[in-house]
Design a protein around this motif. Structure first.
Motif, PDB file in Angstrom:
ATOM      1  N   VAL B  28       0.845  -1.198   0.000  1.00 40.51           N
ATOM      2  CA  VAL B  28       0.000   0.000   0.000  1.00 40.51           C
ATOM      3  C   VAL B  28       0.883   1.251   0.000  1.00 40.51           C
ATOM      4  N   GLY B  29       1.954   1.220   0.783  1.00 42.85           N
ATOM      5  CA  GLY B  29       2.871   2.359   0.798  1.00 42.85           C
ATOM      6  C   GLY B  29       3.494   2.608  -0.555  1.00 42.85           C
ATOM      7  N   MET B  30       3.885   1.512  -1.226  1.00 44.55           N
ATOM      8  CA  MET B  30       4.533   1.674  -2.526  1.00 44.55           C
ATOM      9  C   MET B  30       3.541   2.129  -3.593  1.00 44.55           C
ATOM     10  N   ILE B  45      -4.373   5.302   2.883  1.00 46.25           N
ATOM     11  CA  ILE B  45      -3.796   5.226   4.222  1.00 46.25           C
ATOM     12  C   ILE B  45      -4.776   4.576   5.203  1.00 46.25           C
ATOM     13  N   ASN B  46      -6.047   4.952   5.079  1.00 50.43           N
ATOM     14  CA  ASN B  46      -7.018   4.391   6.018  1.00 50.43           C
ATOM     15  C   ASN B  46      -7.369   2.942   5.726  1.00 50.43           C
ATOM     16  N   ALA B 117       7.563  10.326   2.392  1.00 52.89           N
ATOM     17  CA  ALA B 117       8.192   9.489   3.422  1.00 52.89           C
ATOM     18  C   ALA B 117       7.521   8.119   3.474  1.00 52.89           C
ATOM     19  N   PHE B 118       6.207   8.100   3.340  1.00 52.51           N
ATOM     20  CA  PHE B 118       5.452   6.846   3.385  1.00 52.51           C
ATOM     21  C   PHE B 118       5.853   5.940   2.224  1.00 52.51           C
ATOM     22  N   ALA B 176      -1.674  -4.336  -3.936  1.00 56.06           N
ATOM     23  CA  ALA B 176      -2.658  -3.870  -4.913  1.00 56.06           C
ATOM     24  C   ALA B 176      -3.918  -4.718  -4.844  1.00 56.06           C
ATOM     25  N   ILE B 177      -3.741  -6.033  -4.706  1.00 53.21           N
ATOM     26  CA  ILE B 177      -4.928  -6.902  -4.625  1.00 53.21           C
ATOM     27  C   ILE B 177      -5.720  -6.576  -3.358  1.00 53.21           C
ATOM     28  N   PHE B 178      -4.989  -6.346  -2.259  1.00 51.15           N
ATOM     29  CA  PHE B 178      -5.666  -5.974  -1.006  1.00 51.15           C
ATOM     30  C   PHE B 178      -6.486  -4.693  -1.195  1.00 51.15           C
ATOM     31  N   LEU B 179      -5.889  -3.720  -1.888  1.00 50.65           N
ATOM     32  CA  LEU B 179      -6.558  -2.427  -2.032  1.00 50.65           C
ATOM     33  C   LEU B 179      -7.801  -2.486  -2.905  1.00 50.65           C
TER      34      LEU B 179
END
Lengths: 470, 338
Positions: B28-30, B45-46, B117-118, B176-179
């Motif tokens: 998710v960060g990437m 982020i959430n 930074a994230f 990506a799949i998670f998102l």
């Protein structure tokens, strides 16, 4: 500079920064449980609003405690590899138990506590708060056990192990419960907990006193203040009892630490207690000191005559910890503790008389006294940890003989060089400086924003209220 | 009962749990720059807001368990990989504070600083873990006492670089799949495209690393002779990898996520099989390696720890499921969000 000094500085710096947060979140956690419990019982919205406000502040402190805590766990291996090899059996088990029993509990329910207000019911939310609070307490249990074992080790044996033909010694658990309940665990744990309650209470009093002085959120602030004042008063008095019990334990099991705390270079008949002073290693005396004659003998032995041993009797066996730092940290902690007893009792008296909230100078004192509470917690850490030097794991007293133990200088990583440690100190110095600025800024922001006081609606399930806020 | 082997296995479970959970976090960060508007960035982020802290606990517990069960390996690895670990710790702190602090101020410079930074910290941590795993597979110079005797240059090689890239690609795909579950509309469509990009990158690096392992680390392959069951894991992994594009095509995203989870877990298990019986492989003097037998704590401690794990793990799995259930479904921003 040498690796030993740098590694000790690195450890002191990273753990003292970390230790700003856990006592605060333990103390605040107990207050959150009280607030939400009261809300469930009385259904008064003010408790719920207070819980929401302090939860936000709790969340910020908790996050900082977590990120700085991970560094600590890694540091045992990075900088103290020889120590890790020596104690892995014992210290490692306690650390792993902390992970499994405490951290998962805390982090799992923390998400419900922070983000679950509108996703779970009030009872479930209260349960989550209770579990987060319990997680913090469990965590302090395991880490204090691990640290206390280093101070007064029991329940283990020193055994020889052979790796690839090389023989070395290490500590192995033979009696788990004796390791857990080693002679100092209970006393130190209670001392740590009360220290956390005091910090949590002074933190709440500081912010509430500021609101009262500025005339904002008055009802909320007054109720928060008096609730926290009660906790602070009871805790400060209890800390006196706990401190006395700790001193007796130290006298029995860590006499060299006590000698350093009181600057006892030479054993004297009828040992006195210093109110303050300036220990001088060169002349082996305490300069400019004010002493209550015979008081230490009385505290340790319950009479004014029996001497408490000084370094002349102890140094050959135990070595000598750095005296000045141990003495000052210990006396600073006691001075602040005494001030807290006096000031909280005085505030209670004014509260009883009904003039507490008009006494502005006292409220200003409470705005700033939280800094003293932080300092007292840190000073307690310094006295406990510097006072046990030169041992990273103290030797055990068995049949009058000191057996085993590991000196701090023997605990270092052999693979690590001074410039690596220096580099990491600079790196973390920069990061922690940034964190500190952010922490102060965001706390200030949250405090200026204040609690969101609603009228008489029930914000738990009020969707319109939430959508408006978004 | 071979308690040493049991603990090697249990550490594998903790590491796999960590890689699966924090893996999608890093992903998710990437993927953070994929989000265009401030609201989209908040959604990303959430998506991990209530989860990342619990995910990181798997690392903490892995560290504690390694310390307790194999103190020699813990001491050697942590003091040997000094610079790398400090960098990882620094990045983990930056990741946490960028999640925590980004939403606290509205100014654009503030938010874009934490966004950068994230992204960077997620990328560096993923690559760093992969690099370390790669160098552990190749081996590092140890003396007879099992202490690292080398410098940082002994830890960086072409193989480590490959594994680092593999890890980055895998976490990006997994994230990506998670998102896809957590987003809607246009943002979701963009993320679906990124699942494919992640998948092709992963597949490429997977082939490269497999060939490199075959060529350069013969001992990794040799272990399969002792553990024929390891081939079963390989077969299952190939099935999982093959199932990702199939389920993506059918829009069975739950199945795709399950497959990428299995892929991450299988790779961690293959790492274990490849290393076995070593915890830390010594190169060029393999006789100095730390194994699951000479690096372990006492038998009584391993038994005690097993009891602790037996008592604790059901609760851990329980809270994890409860939290994931509570926060399932697409992200809805409310006043408690970051």
């Amino acid at each position: 500079m040498d690796v030993l000094l740098l590694s000790r500085l690195q450890f002191a710096f990273t753990i003292m920064f970390h230790y700003l947060f856990p006592p605060l979140t333990i103390g605040l956690g107990v207050i959150l449980v009280y607030l939400e419990g009261m809300y469930l019982r009385t259904k008064q919205p003010i408790f719920e609003e207070a819980a929401r406000f302090w939860t936000k502040i709790f969340g910020l402190n908790f996050a900082l405690g977590v990120v700085t805590g991970i560094v600590m766990e890694f540091e045992f291996g990075t900088n103290w590899a020889a120590y890790s090899r020596y104690v892995g059996d014992v210290f490692g088990s306690a650390l792993a138990a902390e992970g499994i029993f405490a951290f998962f509990l805390e982090s799992g329910f923390l998400s419900l506590l922070l983000f679950g207000w509108d996703r779970v019911g009030p009872k479930m939310h209260f349960f989550a708060t209770l579990m987060v609070c319990l997680g913090g307490i469990f965590s302090s249990v395991w880490i204090t056990i691990a640290n206390s074992w280093q101070q007064t080790p029991t329940g283990h044996e020193i055994r020889e192990v052979v790796i690839n033909g090389q023989t070395f010694e290490r500590a192995e658990i033979v009696d788990f419960w004796a390791m857990v309940f080693n002679p100092s665990t209970i006393d130190r744990l209670i001392h740590v907990w009360i220290g956390a309650f005091i910090l949590g209470a002074f933190f709440v009093m500081s912010i509430s006193a500021w609101y009262i002085l500025k005339g904002r959120h008055l009802e909320f602030a007054k109720r928060s203040f008096t609730g926290a004042l009660l906790l602070a008063t009871v805790s400060s008095l209890a800390q006196l009892v706990s401190g006395h019990s700790n001193a007796n334990m130290v006298a029995e099991y860590q006499p060299a630490k006590l000698a350093a705390m009181e600057g006892l270079y030479e054993t004297e008949e009828s040992t006195g207690l210093y109110l303050f002073g300036w220990p001088d290693d060169e002349t082996e005396t305490v300069k400019y000191g004010i002493e209550i004659p015979g008081m230490l003998s009385f505290l340790v032995h319950n009479n004014f005559k029996t001497p408490v041993p000084g370094f002349d009797q102890l140094e050959d066996q135990w070595g000598r910890p750095p005296v000045w730092l141990t003495f000052q940290a210990y006396h600073l902690m006691i001075a602040i503790g005494s001030l807290f007893i006096a000031s909280t009792l005085f505030a209670c008296l004014l509260w009883y008389r009904g003039t507490l909230f008009e006494t502005r100078w006292l409220l200003w004192y409470f705005v700033f006294a939280v800094a003293l509470a932080f300092i007292a917690n840190e000073a307690g850490w310094v006295a406990a940890e510097v006072g046990r030097q030169p041992w990273i794991v103290a030797p055990s007293l068995i049949d009058g003989e000191l057996v085993g133990g590991l000196r701090t200088s023997e605990g270092l990583s052999e693979a690590v060089r001074a410039e690596q440690v220096l580099g990491s100190i600079i790196f973390f110095g920069f990061i922690y400086f940034l964190l500190f600025i952010l922490w102060v800024t965001l706390l200030h922001q949250k405090i200026s924003h204040g609690p969101e006081l609603s009228d008489d609606e029930d914000p738990y399930h009020d969707r319109a209220h939430i959508e408006k806020a978004v | 009962m071979d308690w040493n082997l049991l603990w090697f296995f249990l550490l594998g479970i903790l590491l796999a749990g960590y890689a699966i959970l924090d893996g999608f976090d890093f992903g998710v960060g990437m993927l953070h720059p994929v989000a265009k508007t401030d609201e989209e960035r908040r959604i990303l982020i959430n998506a991990i807001g209530p989860l990342w802290d619990g995910n990181e606990v798997w690392l903490v517990t892995f560290g504690g368990a390694l310390f307790a069960a194999f103190p020699e390996a813990y001491a050697t690895i942590f003091s040997g990989y000094y610079e790398a670990l400090m960098l990882v710790l620094g990045c983990l702190i930056f990741r946490a504070i960028s999640i925590e602090f980004r939403s606290k101020r509205p100014e654009r410079w503030w938010r874009s600083t934490w966004d950068t930074a994230f992204f960077l910290s997620s990328l560096i941590v993923s690559f760093g873990f992969g690099l370390a795993v790669g160098s552990a597979m190749i081996g590092i110079p140890l003396d007879e006492r099992g202490i690292f005797r080398g410098s940082i240059t002994d830890q960086i090689g072409l193989y480590g670089l490959f594994v680092g890239l593999l890890t980055v690609a895998m976490f990006q795909m997994h994230g990506a799949i998670f998102l896809v579950f957590k987003t809607k509309d246009d943002l979701q469509q963009r993320l679906i495209r990124w699942t494919w990009r992640g998948y092709y990158a992963f597949l490429t690096m997977f082939v490269v690393v497999t060939v490199a392992t075959w060529l350069w680390i013969p001992r990794a392959v040799a272990t399969f002779e002792h553990f024929p069951i390891g081939w079963l894991v390989v077969v299952l992994m190939f099935l999982a990898v093959a199932n990702i594009p199939r389920s993506l095509n059918h829009q069975w995203y739950m199945q795709a996520f399950f497959s990428s989870t299995c892929t991450v877990a299988a790779l961690v298990f293959l790492l274990g099989v490849a290393l076995f019986p070593n915890m830390v492989t010594s190169s060029p003097h393999p006789e100095n390696s730390l194994t699951i037998y000479n690096a372990a704590s006492s038998q009584s401690t391993l038994k005690l720890m097993s009891l602790i794990a037996l008592l604790g793990m059901p609760f851990v799995i329980g809270y994890t499921i409860m939290v994931y259930r509570t926060f399932r479904g697409p992200v809805k921003l409310d006043k408690h969000s970051y």
